[in-house]
Design an enzyme around this catalytic site. Structure first.
Site, PDB file in Angstrom:
ATOM      1  N   THR A  28     -29.271 -96.553  16.786  1.00 43.47           N
ATOM      2  CA  THR A  28     -30.200 -97.066  15.901  1.00 43.47           C
ATOM      3  C   THR A  28     -30.776 -95.998  15.226  1.00 43.47           C
ATOM      4  N   CYS A  29     -31.425 -95.071  15.733  1.00 46.37           N
ATOM      5  CA  CYS A  29     -32.367 -94.268  15.110  1.00 46.37           C
ATOM      6  C   CYS A  29     -31.735 -93.524  14.065  1.00 46.37           C
ATOM      7  N   GLY A  50     -18.499-100.121  26.000  1.00 45.12           N
ATOM      8  CA  GLY A  50     -18.592 -99.722  27.546  1.00 45.12           C
ATOM      9  C   GLY A  50     -19.075-101.033  28.499  1.00 45.12           C
ATOM     10  N   SER A  68     -31.494-101.682  21.346  1.00 46.92           N
ATOM     11  CA  SER A  68     -31.987-102.975  20.966  1.00 46.92           C
ATOM     12  C   SER A  68     -31.505-103.403  19.638  1.00 46.92           C
ATOM     13  N   GLY A  77     -45.680-105.490  10.802  1.00 51.62           N
ATOM     14  CA  GLY A  77     -45.731-104.322  11.766  1.00 51.62           C
ATOM     15  C   GLY A  77     -45.203-102.978  11.422  1.00 51.62           C
ATOM     16  N   VAL A  86     -45.226-118.564  10.061  1.00 53.18           N
ATOM     17  CA  VAL A  86     -43.914-118.777   9.160  1.00 53.18           C
ATOM     18  C   VAL A  86     -43.349-120.071   9.931  1.00 53.18           C
ATOM     19  N   ASP A 132     -34.824 -98.456  24.575  1.00 57.39           N
ATOM     20  CA  ASP A 132     -35.212 -99.603  24.107  1.00 57.39           C
ATOM     21  C   ASP A 132     -35.002-100.673  24.967  1.00 57.39           C
ATOM     22  N   LEU A 182     -39.467 -96.637  21.066  1.00 57.87           N
ATOM     23  CA  LEU A 182     -39.689 -95.527  19.935  1.00 57.87           C
ATOM     24  C   LEU A 182     -38.597 -94.487  20.461  1.00 57.87           C
ATOM     25  N   HIS A 225     -58.803 -73.413   7.284  1.00 53.72           N
ATOM     26  CA  HIS A 225     -59.431 -74.207   5.972  1.00 53.72           C
ATOM     27  C   HIS A 225     -58.683 -73.473   5.094  1.00 53.72           C
TER      28      HIS A 225
HETATM   29  P1  FAD Z   1     -30.455 -97.048  20.277  1.00 53.50           P
HETATM   30  O1  FAD Z   1     -30.913 -95.972  19.300  1.00 53.50           O
HETATM   31  O2  FAD Z   1     -30.467 -98.545  19.797  1.00 53.50           O
HETATM   32  O3  FAD Z   1     -28.882 -96.733  20.551  1.00 53.50           O
HETATM   33  C1  FAD Z   1     -28.176 -97.519  21.393  1.00 53.50           C
HETATM   34  C2  FAD Z   1     -26.790 -97.160  21.082  1.00 53.50           C
HETATM   35  O4  FAD Z   1     -25.887 -98.201  22.290  1.00 53.50           O
HETATM   36  C3  FAD Z   1     -26.281 -97.760  19.908  1.00 53.50           C
HETATM   37  O5  FAD Z   1     -25.506 -96.985  19.186  1.00 53.50           O
HETATM   38  C4  FAD Z   1     -25.313 -98.855  20.345  1.00 53.50           C
HETATM   39  O6  FAD Z   1     -24.312 -99.082  19.632  1.00 53.50           O
HETATM   40  C5  FAD Z   1     -24.840 -98.488  21.507  1.00 53.50           C
HETATM   41  N1  FAD Z   1     -24.251 -99.600  22.301  1.00 53.50           N
HETATM   42  C6  FAD Z   1     -24.808-100.728  22.892  1.00 53.50           C
HETATM   43  N2  FAD Z   1     -24.357-101.275  23.697  1.00 53.50           N
HETATM   44  C7  FAD Z   1     -23.008-100.579  23.851  1.00 53.50           C
HETATM   45  C8  FAD Z   1     -21.959-100.748  24.983  1.00 53.50           C
HETATM   46  N3  FAD Z   1     -21.815-101.708  25.750  1.00 53.50           N
HETATM   47  N4  FAD Z   1     -20.986 -99.749  24.733  1.00 53.50           N
HETATM   48  C9  FAD Z   1     -21.211 -98.709  23.964  1.00 53.50           C
HETATM   49  N5  FAD Z   1     -22.176 -98.483  23.196  1.00 53.50           N
HETATM   50  C10 FAD Z   1     -23.186 -99.549  23.156  1.00 53.50           C
HETATM   51  N6  FAD Z   1     -38.616 -94.694  16.354  1.00 53.50           N
HETATM   52  C11 FAD Z   1     -39.250 -93.825  16.124  1.00 53.50           C
HETATM   53  O7  FAD Z   1     -39.611 -93.106  17.356  1.00 53.50           O
HETATM   54  N7  FAD Z   1     -39.503 -93.122  15.121  1.00 53.50           N
HETATM   55  C12 FAD Z   1     -39.074 -93.755  13.873  1.00 53.50           C
HETATM   56  O8  FAD Z   1     -39.750 -93.450  12.879  1.00 53.50           O
HETATM   57  C13 FAD Z   1     -38.402 -95.049  14.129  1.00 53.50           C
HETATM   58  N8  FAD Z   1     -37.916 -95.743  12.996  1.00 53.50           N
HETATM   59  C14 FAD Z   1     -37.512 -96.866  12.873  1.00 53.50           C
HETATM   60  C15 FAD Z   1     -36.929 -97.529  11.764  1.00 53.50           C
HETATM   61  C16 FAD Z   1     -36.290 -98.625  11.836  1.00 53.50           C
HETATM   62  C17 FAD Z   1     -35.758 -99.410  10.585  1.00 53.50           C
HETATM   63  C18 FAD Z   1     -35.778 -99.322  13.273  1.00 53.50           C
HETATM   64  C19 FAD Z   1     -34.882-100.054  13.314  1.00 53.50           C
HETATM   65  C20 FAD Z   1     -36.216 -98.493  14.363  1.00 53.50           C
HETATM   66  C21 FAD Z   1     -37.087 -97.177  14.125  1.00 53.50           C
HETATM   67  N9  FAD Z   1     -37.464 -96.455  15.505  1.00 53.50           N
HETATM   68  C22 FAD Z   1     -38.137 -95.323  15.293  1.00 53.50           C
HETATM   69  C23 FAD Z   1     -37.111 -97.000  16.798  1.00 53.50           C
HETATM   70  C24 FAD Z   1     -36.044 -96.358  17.268  1.00 53.50           C
HETATM   71  O9  FAD Z   1     -34.730 -96.134  16.322  1.00 53.50           O
HETATM   72  C25 FAD Z   1     -35.613 -96.751  18.629  1.00 53.50           C
HETATM   73  O10 FAD Z   1     -36.726 -96.877  19.354  1.00 53.50           O
HETATM   74  C26 FAD Z   1     -34.512 -95.784  19.313  1.00 53.50           C
HETATM   75  O11 FAD Z   1     -33.437 -95.766  18.578  1.00 53.50           O
HETATM   76  C27 FAD Z   1     -34.096 -96.351  20.648  1.00 53.50           C
HETATM   77  O12 FAD Z   1     -33.213 -95.463  21.349  1.00 53.50           O
HETATM   78  P2  FAD Z   1     -32.167 -95.748  22.286  1.00 53.50           P
HETATM   79  O13 FAD Z   1     -31.461 -94.740  22.829  1.00 53.50           O
HETATM   80  O14 FAD Z   1     -32.868 -96.682  23.455  1.00 53.50           O
HETATM   81  O15 FAD Z   1     -31.095 -97.326  21.732  1.00 53.50           O
HETATM   82  P1  NAI Z   2     -43.363-104.529  15.271  1.00 53.39           P
HETATM   83  O1  NAI Z   2     -43.470-105.017  16.710  1.00 53.39           O
HETATM   84  O2  NAI Z   2     -44.001-103.174  14.984  1.00 53.39           O
HETATM   85  O3  NAI Z   2     -44.120-105.685  14.265  1.00 53.39           O
HETATM   86  C1  NAI Z   2     -43.644-107.018  14.479  1.00 53.39           C
HETATM   87  C2  NAI Z   2     -44.800-107.756  13.674  1.00 53.39           C
HETATM   88  O4  NAI Z   2     -44.494-108.945  13.368  1.00 53.39           O
HETATM   89  C3  NAI Z   2     -46.084-107.632  14.333  1.00 53.39           C
HETATM   90  O5  NAI Z   2     -47.221-107.473  13.706  1.00 53.39           O
HETATM   91  C4  NAI Z   2     -46.048-109.355  15.040  1.00 53.39           C
HETATM   92  O6  NAI Z   2     -47.279-109.702  15.241  1.00 53.39           O
HETATM   93  C5  NAI Z   2     -45.330-109.901  13.892  1.00 53.39           C
HETATM   94  N1  NAI Z   2     -44.983-111.279  14.123  1.00 53.39           N
HETATM   95  C6  NAI Z   2     -44.007-111.535  15.178  1.00 53.39           C
HETATM   96  N2  NAI Z   2     -43.651-112.854  15.072  1.00 53.39           N
HETATM   97  C7  NAI Z   2     -43.980-113.237  13.677  1.00 53.39           C
HETATM   98  C8  NAI Z   2     -43.768-114.347  13.015  1.00 53.39           C
HETATM   99  N3  NAI Z   2     -43.112-115.486  13.625  1.00 53.39           N
HETATM  100  N4  NAI Z   2     -44.152-114.455  11.978  1.00 53.39           N
HETATM  101  C9  NAI Z   2     -45.295-113.459  11.363  1.00 53.39           C
HETATM  102  N5  NAI Z   2     -45.487-112.368  11.944  1.00 53.39           N
HETATM  103  C10 NAI Z   2     -44.776-112.330  13.182  1.00 53.39           C
HETATM  104  O7  NAI Z   2     -41.673-104.802  15.275  1.00 53.39           O
HETATM  105  P2  NAI Z   2     -40.856-104.146  14.037  1.00 53.39           P
HETATM  106  O8  NAI Z   2     -41.600-103.730  12.685  1.00 53.39           O
HETATM  107  O9  NAI Z   2     -39.869-105.396  13.789  1.00 53.39           O
HETATM  108  O10 NAI Z   2     -40.207-102.995  14.682  1.00 53.39           O
HETATM  109  C11 NAI Z   2     -39.369-103.006  15.955  1.00 53.39           C
HETATM  110  C12 NAI Z   2     -39.452-101.783  16.662  1.00 53.39           C
HETATM  111  O11 NAI Z   2     -39.069-100.723  16.185  1.00 53.39           O
HETATM  112  C13 NAI Z   2     -41.149-101.498  16.865  1.00 53.39           C
HETATM  113  O12 NAI Z   2     -41.489-101.823  18.370  1.00 53.39           O
HETATM  114  C14 NAI Z   2     -41.297-100.182  16.575  1.00 53.39           C
HETATM  115  O13 NAI Z   2     -41.649 -99.330  17.829  1.00 53.39           O
HETATM  116  C15 NAI Z   2     -39.818 -99.643  16.226  1.00 53.39           C
HETATM  117  N6  NAI Z   2     -40.058 -98.899  15.089  1.00 53.39           N
HETATM  118  C16 NAI Z   2     -40.658 -97.702  15.058  1.00 53.39           C
HETATM  119  C17 NAI Z   2     -41.128 -97.137  13.891  1.00 53.39           C
HETATM  120  C18 NAI Z   2     -41.621 -95.761  13.956  1.00 53.39           C
HETATM  121  O14 NAI Z   2     -41.920 -95.274  15.007  1.00 53.39           O
HETATM  122  N7  NAI Z   2     -42.397 -95.508  12.898  1.00 53.39           N
HETATM  123  C19 NAI Z   2     -40.728 -97.557  12.329  1.00 53.39           C
HETATM  124  C20 NAI Z   2     -39.982 -98.727  12.685  1.00 53.39           C
HETATM  125  C21 NAI Z   2     -39.309 -99.393  13.845  1.00 53.39           C
END
Ligand code: FAD
Ligand code: NAI
Length: 466
Positions: free
Chosen positions: A40-41, A114, A145, A182, A237, A312, A319, A444
């Site tokens: 995802t990341c 897998g 996730s 969020g 909502v 996740d 994260l 500074h």
């Molecule tokens: P993932 O990165 O979700 O990787 C899981 C992998 O497993 C995927 O590639 C999937 O295809 C694979 N997989 C799943 N099931 C199978 C299977 N059965 N066989 C083979 N492969 C499989 N976090 C931060 O810390 N900083 C950020 O700036 C940040 N920005 C984000 C922005 C967005 C829009 C989103 C959605 C998330 C963001 N996150 C950020 C959260 C971050 O992406 C996740 O916390 C992180 O990717 C989790 O890592 P992971 O290795 O647990 O899983």
């Molecule tokens: P989030 O948990 O950050 O925010 C979800 C928000 O939606 C919360 O404020 C919650 O109160 C609200 N909410 C929940 N149900 C609702 C409803 N029915 N109606 C209105 N509001 C509602 O989740 P988000 O933004 O989807 O991100 C998912 C995950 O991805 C987070 O846990 C975050 O850790 C990770 N992520 C991290 C980033 C970073 O580190 N910069 C960037 C983007 C994602």
């Protein structure tokens, strides 16, 4: 093929675990269902969102701030196609980098889904349906996730979208309705607000980014409104409908009042993410998920010997850097080492501009736990550095133990907070007192001076510059 370690999932948890396992001498394989590594990341999360955030920040600077700096340019225009293409190029260079790291560390990559046959055997099913079976001593599950949909409105991926589609839009929305204020809602909401969309955020709770310190949510709300975003807090909502050319969102204030009806062209649902275990065959090894998560003990072991889970898909913050720490932890533990993850000190960052960054306890948590604490704050507008760059929004807030002065939490909203928070992590990891930091020389003019000043304020209410 027989391995010591098979990692399922190549996100930041999985690929880091695989590299550390290989470094420690384990014969390692990684299984990823998509063609590109990085999870995802790298593909649809951290990296592409930051690429778009950066582009949108350049745009708004050119549009609104260059003239004040004495740089006259014709009115800039958004080329969304190029913005998305650059984002995709950035993603490609990052995911290619992971493929390189796999080769460098002699990690076999198996592309396909897998699934467990038994605790030592993984079946990999490719897109073409071809099945390969690989065996191993140990397995690390790192399947990550997926976005959570609203129970009454599935993602149609056209108008009702998740972050994945929001990173691929072909046009700037006229009106983007964001459900969930969020991290994703505020990051991607601010991207589109900067490049010309009207953006309305509907949040269920009474604060934006509600898991962070309350002061951060309040300040972010102020900044977001300045950017032109409409924010509705405390709204539930009740309906989201794609009517063809538009999407209609209905919400009700939790504490009574007039119902809300919004019409937009896109609705980004960002209400959290859910752990992903589909197709993994957990039933074959007797693991049951709890609220979608794979249960693990303090050592990230599942109930099945030699099967671990990280990132996740298990409890804790979703994260990338948390997943990475857990990947290293599990690999080192397998090698007989005694690693440690300090979960309190996993920083959280929201990459809006200004950024929000946080480590340790929030004021709300300290109040709830009854711990005696003191606070010190310092506003960015009193910093010479911030005035020079015109980044005067924001503040640093430090929480320290009332008796011992040990720093318990650092919360920053302001320019470059994301990078500054590492200093907070270091200070807290070494159990610094607020006075320790207050007495250290800070260059500074820098934004970090706000941390020193907030520590001075927390120590004995003696900031110098305010
Ligand atoms: P993932 O990165 O979700 O990787 C899981 C992998 O497993 C995927 O590639 C999937 O295809 C694979 N997989 C799943 N099931 C199978 C299977 N059965 N066989 C083979 N492969 C499989 N976090 C931060 O810390 N900083 C950020 O700036 C940040 N920005 C984000 C922005 C967005 C829009 C989103 C959605 C998330 C963001 N996150 C950020 C959260 C971050 O992406 C996740 O916390 C992180 O990717 C989790 O890592 P992971 O290795 O647990 O899983
Ligand atoms: P989030 O948990 O950050 O925010 C979800 C928000 O939606 C919360 O404020 C919650 O109160 C609200 N909410 C929940 N149900 C609702 C409803 N029915 N109606 C209105 N509001 C509602 O989740 P988000 O933004 O989807 O991100 C998912 C995950 O991805 C987070 O846990 C975050 O850790 C990770 N992520 C991290 C980033 C970073 O580190 N910069 C960037 C983007 C994602």
């Amino acid at each position: 093929m027989q391995y010591n370690v098979i990692v399922i999932g190549s996100g930041p948890g999985g690929y880091v675990a695989a590299i550390r396992a290989a470094q420690l001498g384990f014969k390692t394989a990684i299984v990823e269902k998509y063609d590109t590594l990085g999870g995802t990341c790298l593909n649809v999360g951290c990296i592409p969102s930051k690429a778009l955030l950066d582009s949108s920040e350049h745009f708004i600077n050119a549009k609104e701030h260059f003239a004040e700096h004495g740089i006259d340019i014709p009115a800039p225009k958004v080329n969304i196609g190029q913005m998305i293409k650059r984002k995709s190029d950035v993603v490609k260079s990052n995911v290619d980098g992971i493929a390189f790291l796999m080769k460098k560390n002699k990690i076999d990559v198996h592309t396909g889904v897998g699934s467990f046959v038994d605790k030592n055997t993984i079946k990999v099913t490719g897109k073409d349906g071809k099945e390969t079976t690989i065996t191993t001593d140990k397995v690390i599950i790192a399947t990550g996730s997926k976005p959570t949909p609203l129970p009454f409105a599935a993602f149609d991926k056209k108008r009702i979208i998740s972050s994945t589609e929001a990173l691929e839009l072909k046009e700037v929305p006229k009106h983007l309705i964001v459900i969930g204020g969020g991290v994703i809602g505020m990051e991607l909401g601010s991207v589109y607000a900067r490049i010309g969309a009207k953006v309305t955020v509907v949040e269920f709770l009474d604060s934006l980014i509600p898991t962070m310190d309350g002061t951060m949510g309040k300040e972010l709300s102020r900044v977001a409104k300045k950017l032109g975003m409409d924010i509705f807090l405390g709204h539930k909502v009740t309906a989201v409908e794609n009517t063809g050319n538009e999407v209609v969102v209905k919400a009700e204030p939790k504490n009574g009042g007039n119902a809300l009806e919004l019409k937009g062209d896109y609705c980004l649902v960002s209400i959290g993410r859910r752990p992903y275990t589909d197709g993994l065959g957990l039933d074959k090894i007797g693991i049951e998920t709890v609220k979608g998560q794979i249960p693990v003990d303090d050592h990230l072991k599942t109930k099945v010997d030699n099967v671990y889970a990280i990132g996740d898909v298990v409890r804790g913050a979703m994260l990338a850097h948390k997943a990475e720490e857990e990947g290293v932890y599990v690999a080192e533990q397998m090698a007989g080492q005694k690693p440690h993850v300090n979960y309190l000190l996993i920083p959280g960052v929201v990459y809006t501009w200004p950024e929000v960054a946080s480590v340790g306890y929030t004021e709300e948590q300290l109040k709830q736990s009854g711990r005696a604490y003191k606070t010190g704050s310092f506003p960015y507008k009193a910093l010479g550095r911030a005035r020079a760059s015109m980044d005067t929004d924001g503040l640093v807030k430090v929480l320290a133990d009332k008796q011992t002065d040990e720093i318990l939490g650092i919360h920053i909203i302001g320019a470059r907070a994301a990078d500054m928070i590492a200093a907070g992590v270091t200070a807290m990891e070494f159990r610094a007192s607020a006075e320790d930091v207050a007495r250290m020389s800070h260059a500074h003019p820098t934004y970090m001076e706000a941390v020193k000043e907030a520590c001075l304020a927390a120590t004995a209410n003696r900031p110098i510059h305010i």
